[in-house]
Structures are given as structure tokens and as C-alpha cells.
Design an enzyme around this catalytic site. Structure first.
Site, PDB file in Angstrom:
ATOM      1  CG  ASP A 173       0.881  22.115 -13.233  1.00 43.99           C
ATOM      2  OD1 ASP A 173       0.887  21.225 -14.100  1.00 43.99           O
ATOM      3  OD2 ASP A 173       1.740  22.210 -12.339  1.00 43.99           O
ATOM      4  CG  ASP A 175       1.915  18.429 -16.981  1.00 41.61           C
ATOM      5  OD1 ASP A 175       2.729  19.193 -17.522  1.00 41.61           O
ATOM      6  OD2 ASP A 175       2.143  17.844 -15.905  1.00 41.61           O
ATOM      7  CD  GLU A 176       4.086  23.836 -16.967  1.00 42.54           C
ATOM      8  OE1 GLU A 176       3.797  24.730 -16.149  1.00 42.54           O
ATOM      9  OE2 GLU A 176       5.206  23.308 -17.038  1.00 42.54           O
TER      10      GLU A 176
END
Length: 660
Positions: free
Chosen positions: A127, A217-218
Site C-alpha cells: 500500500d 495505490d495498492e
């Protein structure tokens, strides 16, 4: 003594009466509810959440959003009181010697789940830390030491300086300004974030080429193979990966390392920012870790489910076991299975690209200013149908069921569904069938005023065309041993991995969070700009929301993969093949060689071998039966069944094949 239905009805009515006029305790639950969906975000340690809730409560009080949240909180209180009444009845039954079967079934299911536990995989959840804010800091280094947020109407994210004041993603901008008066707001730049995300993905591919993007974003990775190939521990691999991301992309990431994806995601939030946490892959460590973990920390447990569990005494994952005999009766089978997997710390271990996950629906929805003009509403429905057609064409699906979703100006949500005579994907069909449902809602709700409308196709049918053989038929898989393939077990997915009930709960929690952000955005617009927004601004907002979530990131990945595959086909077109009509084996597309192959398949010797192979089987499959004893009338000229007595069997001769 067993209680009668009248007693239970009385308790339920008492619950309704109790919730009709919210008490101080209910205002307390409302204040907690107003804290927003991202209360568990990192960087909130040391924040006075009571003060934050008071500011949000006072800032939004009197608005339609507040009234709607108050109404939802009241309804949830009624529901919880009914759950508690039902639990009291179950406890009475148990005290009289009942529920033994429920307890036995629960223990059997737990034992069954334990057999599926995998401890030999190394799963990682990665993350990026305050990703949008981190990207903005690269362009504006002066922002690193001041509190700022990305997003104006609603905060998409904020840096860790702002989080110390109680600011977080999913919070209305004007509320964040009251918590942090000097907060700087930066507008969204999705193209910039997408470009940086691709840089990060380039690094991740080195460790797991089939990593799974959960959002912009992960991501999830299975680094088991990498660890074995390089003789490294999972912890060392992740440290190396994080260092490479920082060196090449100039942003930090946090990670969780565990035996399955569910645990890895929980672990990635423990040492944020710029840290990692390893949960040992042994049963004792996992159970100890889950025992004291608050249920809200688990992906898939939203605020509503958290309150329901808290009401029956389940505050941590360790509390689930003591309530196992009640859970089916209180929440249903799927929730029971989900909670049992949480208690045991079990989860999926398969990781695959997000675009390969099976789609269950394709939909489009739009939030807009309060609209009540029938013509404008129909124009909006037409626009949504056009957008949905684009998504269906891109994903190559059509739907057997069409769902219409509307949200009233009072924030009440209604859905209707319709099954067209055939699967649909064209905008005209989507609009016409959607209009039928919309007109029914118009009749049911006079003076209809909406702020959201959406269309969604479910029960999808693929429109992808399979390869064609020499004769223009759909190419069939090559014949193997001739054994019929078994239908996949309902407990397995298409790749043979065990299915977990997490998906539905995680999707519901994600949709709950997305819905909250949209409502907060509207509240923020009302507070800061009471004028009606223009159509252009609404369309831009729609485009931002369309891409700024995990579902939309999958759309981008699908488009990217389709483009790459198209370019690869142009550079290196696959060799054309034709299927033999006799043996169904694919052959190179060369006419002379193909004809020679067919001649070989049709040769006399080949046919003889087939006949000699099949004939003994046919004799066994059709044994000679004695003549029936019945004297019923038969058609003239037809011999009795069996063709005569047993003595005739030896006189029969095998028929010669036509080509023999």
C-alpha cells in the site's frame, strides 16, 4: 417455556418505539457514524476522535445529509434491537437444551475450514503511503512540511501532518478546514497519479509478474516463487522491493506479509508509513493475532456490520467463537461463513491480475444536482445508457438483467430490475427498458426529485467471438482421453482455488464507502457553493469518481491489456491453424499438408482400426435378451425383441464395415 409470536412481536414493536425518539445514546451512535468510513486509516493515533465527531456533528446538523444519516442511524437502531430480541430468544432456547444442532454444525464447519488452511505461501499486501499526496509532494516539495489534502469537495487523501488534526480521506472539505484551519487543498490530477502508479507496477512485476492491483495505490503479490528462487525470506524480499520502489519512484510504501491475502492486508496497516509487518505463518500465531483484533480492522466489516456485531458482544475477532451457535440465525449463512473465516484468520491465497477476475456486473451511475424535471431526468437516463453501452462494448459483455438505481433528494435509495427478452448491450435497449422501470418509480413516488441515477447489467453473457476453424465453426478444445470433464465444484473458482465468502462483504464495504464520499461531496458543495453546478462540472466530477476507486482501476488495466495484446498481434500475428474435421486436431494452415492429413484420417486402415476397437464395446453394450413373455400384439413383420432364442447367438456373424 417457549415464547409465542405475540411476545416477539411485542419486543420488536418496543424496539421501534424506543428508536422513534433518539436518546442520548443514539446521538452517540450517530456521532460515531458521522466520523466517516475511513476511521481506521493510519495516522489517527493520538487524535481526539470525540472532538472530531463533535465538529462534524455541529457542522452538518440541519442539512439534508445529516437528516438522512440520522434516519439511517435510527433504522439501524431498530434493526439492532430486533437482532437483540432474537438473540434473547435463542439464548432461552439454548438454556432449555436447544441449539445443540447449531453448535454441532458450527464446530463441523470450523473443522472443515481448518483442513483448508494453507501456511506455505508468502502473500504480500503493498500500500503506497498517502499516494496522491506523495505524488504532489514530488512536484511541490514545499508541501512536505505543511498539512495539505488532495481534493476540495471531499478529501481523497491527505498527508500525515494533516492526519494529526483528524483529517482523513472521505471527509468533507469544509469539515477538514474546521479541524485544521490552515489546511491547503490541492486539486486532483488523475493522469499524474496513473503515470506514477505504472512506475510502481514496473517494480512489482519483478517479484510477481501476476500481481493483483486492488486499486491505484495498492496491490497483492505472491512472492513464494521469488523467495525460493533467490533463497530469501519473505521479509527480506519485501524490504528489497520497498527500497527499489523508493529509489526508482521516489515514494514510500508499506507492506504486510502473511499466509493469505486477508491477513496481509491487515498487516500492511500496522507499521505505516514506510514500514512492514510480518505475521508468522503458523496456526498459533495467527489465532493469537486475530484474538484481540477489532472486527472493524478486517476488510469487509463496515460501520453497519460493526455496530451489529458489537451489539451482540462481538468486539474483536476472538469474540466470534463464543457466539458461533447464534450467528446463522442472526445474520444468515454467508455472514456466518465470513465470520468463521475471520475468527480463524483464513483467506484466499490465489493472486491474479485484477482484469482476470470474473465479472458479475457492469454498471454506470451519475450524481447530479437535485433534478425533478421529467424531461431532464429522461435525458440523464439516456446519457447513462450511452455510457453503459461504451463500458459493455469495452468489456465485451451483455446483460440478461438490467438494474435501475435512483437516489432521492432525501438520500433514500431505490432499485428496480427487469429481465429483457434477450441479453442487452445497446444504448437504445438499455434506455427503453430502463425507462419502463423509471416510469413505474415515477408513478410510485409523485413529485420525484433525484440526485443520483444509475444502470447496471448483471447475469452477464460474453460477446467475445471464439476462434474459427477451416469450416467457419467455433474452435473446440482438442479431444483428450474422451472422458467427460467434471463440472467444477461450487466451492472452487475457475482456476481450482477455494472460494471464500469475503468478496461480497468486501464489495459491499467498498460501495458503502464510495456512497459516503459522494454524499459528503454534495454536502460540501451545498456548504461552499449553494449555486447549482453546471453540466460540465458534473461531467468532470463523474469522470473523476469513475476512475478514483478500485473498480475503475480494473477498467484501466483491462484497457491497457487489450491495447498491449492488439499491438502484440500486429507485430507477431499468431500462426493460422485449421481443425481437422475427422480427428479435430489443429493443423498448420497449409492446403496441401492439410489435405494430406485428412486423407490419412479417412484411410481404409484407420477406419478398420476404429471398427475393431468399437465392435466389442457395442456387443457388450447391447447384450442379447430372451424374448419377452408378454403376448401383447406387435406390428406385423417385426421380429420379437432379442431376435430369437439363446441358441441363435452363436450363429450370428459380425457385420463387415462398409469400407472393409
Amino acid at each position: 417455556m417457549p415464547r409465542h409470536n405475540e411476545d416477539l412481536a411485542g419486543e420488536a414493536q418496543a424496539a421501534v418505539d424506543q428508536a422513534a425518539a433518539p436518546a442520548a445514546s443514539q446521538h452517540h451512535t450517530l456521532k460515531y457514524h458521522l466520523l466517516g468510513p475511513s476511521l481506521t486509516k493510519s495516522g489517527q493515533d493520538g487524535v481526539d476522535q470525540k472532538k472530531v465527531s463533535e465538529i462534524i456533528y455541529n457542522a452538518s446538523k440541519g442539512s439534508r445529509y445529516f437528516n438522512n444519516e440520522e434516519n439511517k442511524d435510527r433504522n439501524l437502531t431498530v434493526k439492532i434491537n430486533r437482532i437483540l430480541a432474537k438473540k434473547r430468544e435463542l439464548e432461552r432456547v439454548e438454556a432449555q437444551g436447544g441449539l445443540k444442532n447449531d453448535l454441532r454444525k458450527a464446530d463441523e464447519y470450523i473443522a472443515e475450514l481448518e483442513l483448508s488452511r494453507e501456511l506455505d505461501q508468502v502473500l504480500v499486501h503493498m500500500d503506497c503511503d498517502a499516494f496522491y499526496a506523495a505524488v504532489e509532494e514530488l512536484d511541490q516539495p514545499e508541501l512536505r512540511d505543511v498539512p495539505f489534502a488532495v481534493g476540495k469537495g471531499v478529501l481523497t487523501t491527505c498527508n500525515y501532518h494533516a492526519r494529526k488534526f483528524g483529517c482523513r480521506s472521505g471527509m468533507a472539505g469544509f469539515v477538514a478546514d474546521k479541524l485544521c484551519p490552515g489546511l491547503i487543498h490541492i486539486p486532483l490530477n488523475f493522469d499524474k497519479y496513473t503515470a506514477k502508479a505504472k512506475e510502481v507496477r514496473t517494480v512489482l512485476e519483478r517479484y510477481d509478474p501476476r500481481f493483483e492491483s486492488a486499486s491505484l495505490d495498492e496491490a497483492y503479490l505472491n512472492v513464494t516463487a521469488y523467495c525460493e528462487e533467490h533463497d530469501m525470506s519473505g521479509e527480506d524480499v519485501v524490504s528489497q522491493m520497498r527500497a527499489e520502489v523508493f529509489e526508482e519512484c521516489k515514494i514510500t510504501i508499506s507492506a504486510g506479509i502473511a499466509a493469505n491475502a486477508k491477513l496481509a492486508k491487515i498487516c500492511s496497516n500496522i507499521n505505516k508509513p514506510n514500514g512492514q509487518f510480518l505475521l508468522p505463518s503458523d496456526r498459533a500465531s495467527i489465532l493469537a493475532f486475530m484474538r484481540d483484533l477489532p472486527t472493524r480492522k478486517v476488510n469487509g466489516v463496515g460501520r453497519v456490520f460493526e455496530r451489529e456485531l458489537d451489539a451482540i458482544g462481538v468486539k474483536t475477532c476472538g469474540d466470534i467463537y463464543a457466539q458461533r451457535q447464534y450467528l446463522r440465525g442472526l445474520f444468515g449463512e454467508k455472514a456466518f461463513e465470513f465470520l468463521m473465516s475471520i475468527h480463524l484468520g483464513l483467506g484466499r491465497t490465489n493472486v491474479q491480475p485484477a482484469e482476470e477476475h470474473e465479472r458479475k456486473s457492469v454498471g454506470t451511475e451519475s450524481t447530479f444536482h437535485d433534478m425533478e424535471d421529467p424531461t431532464e431526468l429522461r435525458e440523464k437516463l439516456r446519457w447513462i445508457a450511452d455510457e453503459l453501452e461504451k463500458d459493455l462494448e469495452r468489456t465485451q459483455f451483455k446483460g440478461r438483467t438490467l438494474v435501475l438505481k435512483v437516489k432521492l433528494h432525501s438520500y433514500e435509495v431505490f432499485t428496480r430490475q427487469f429481465q429483457p427478452p434477450k441479453a442487452v448491450h445497446k444504448a437504445d435497449d438499455l434506455y427503453n427498458f430502463g425507462l419502463q422501470m423509471f416510469e413505474k418509480i415515477e408513478k410510485e413516488i409523485p413529485g420525484l426529485k433525484l440526485r443520483l441515477m444509475g444502470l447496471r447489467c448483471t447475469h452477464l453473457v460474453s460477446m467475445k467471438k471464439g476462434e474459427r476453424d477451416f469450416f467457419g465453426r467455433s474452435r473446440q478444445p482438442s479431444r483428450g482421453s474422451g472422458e467427460p470433464s467434471e463440472a467444477p465444484s461450487p466451492e472452487l473458482d475457475s482456476e481450482g482455488w477455494q472460494k471464500w465468502p469475503d468478496e461480497e462483504f468486501e464489495a459491499a464495504a467498498r460501495l458503502e464507502q464510495q456512497d459516503e464520499m459522494e454524499e459528503l461531496e454534495r454536502l460540501s458543495q451545498q456548504d461552499q457553493n449553494p449555486t447549482i453546478p453546471s453540466e460540465d462540472s458534473e461531467r468532470k466530477a463523474f469522470e473523476v469518481r469513475k476512475h478514483d476507486n478500485g473498480f475503475a482501476w480494473r477498467l484501466l488495466l483491462e484497457e491497457e491489456r487489450a491495447k498491449e495484446e492488439a499491438e502484440a498481434r500486429l507485430k507477431n500475428p499468431p500462426p493460422q491453424q485449421w481443425d481437422c474435421p475427422v480427428c479435430a486436431v489443429a493443423q498448420n494452415a497449409d492446403e496441401r499438408a492439410f489435405n494430406s492429413h485428412i486423407d490419412a484420417c479417412l484411410s481404409r486402415q484407420t477406419i478398420k482400426e476404429i471398427v475393431h476397437t468399437v465392435e466389442p464395446v457395442a456387443q457388450v453394450a447391447n447384450p442379447v435378451m430372451p424374448p419377452p413373455l408378454s403376448t401383447a400384439r406387435r406390428k406385423r413383420g417385426r421380429p420379437p425383441s432379442g431376435g430369437g432364442g439363446a441358441g441363435e447367438v452363436g450363429d450370428k456373424r459380425a457385420r463387415k464395415a462398409f469400407f472393409a
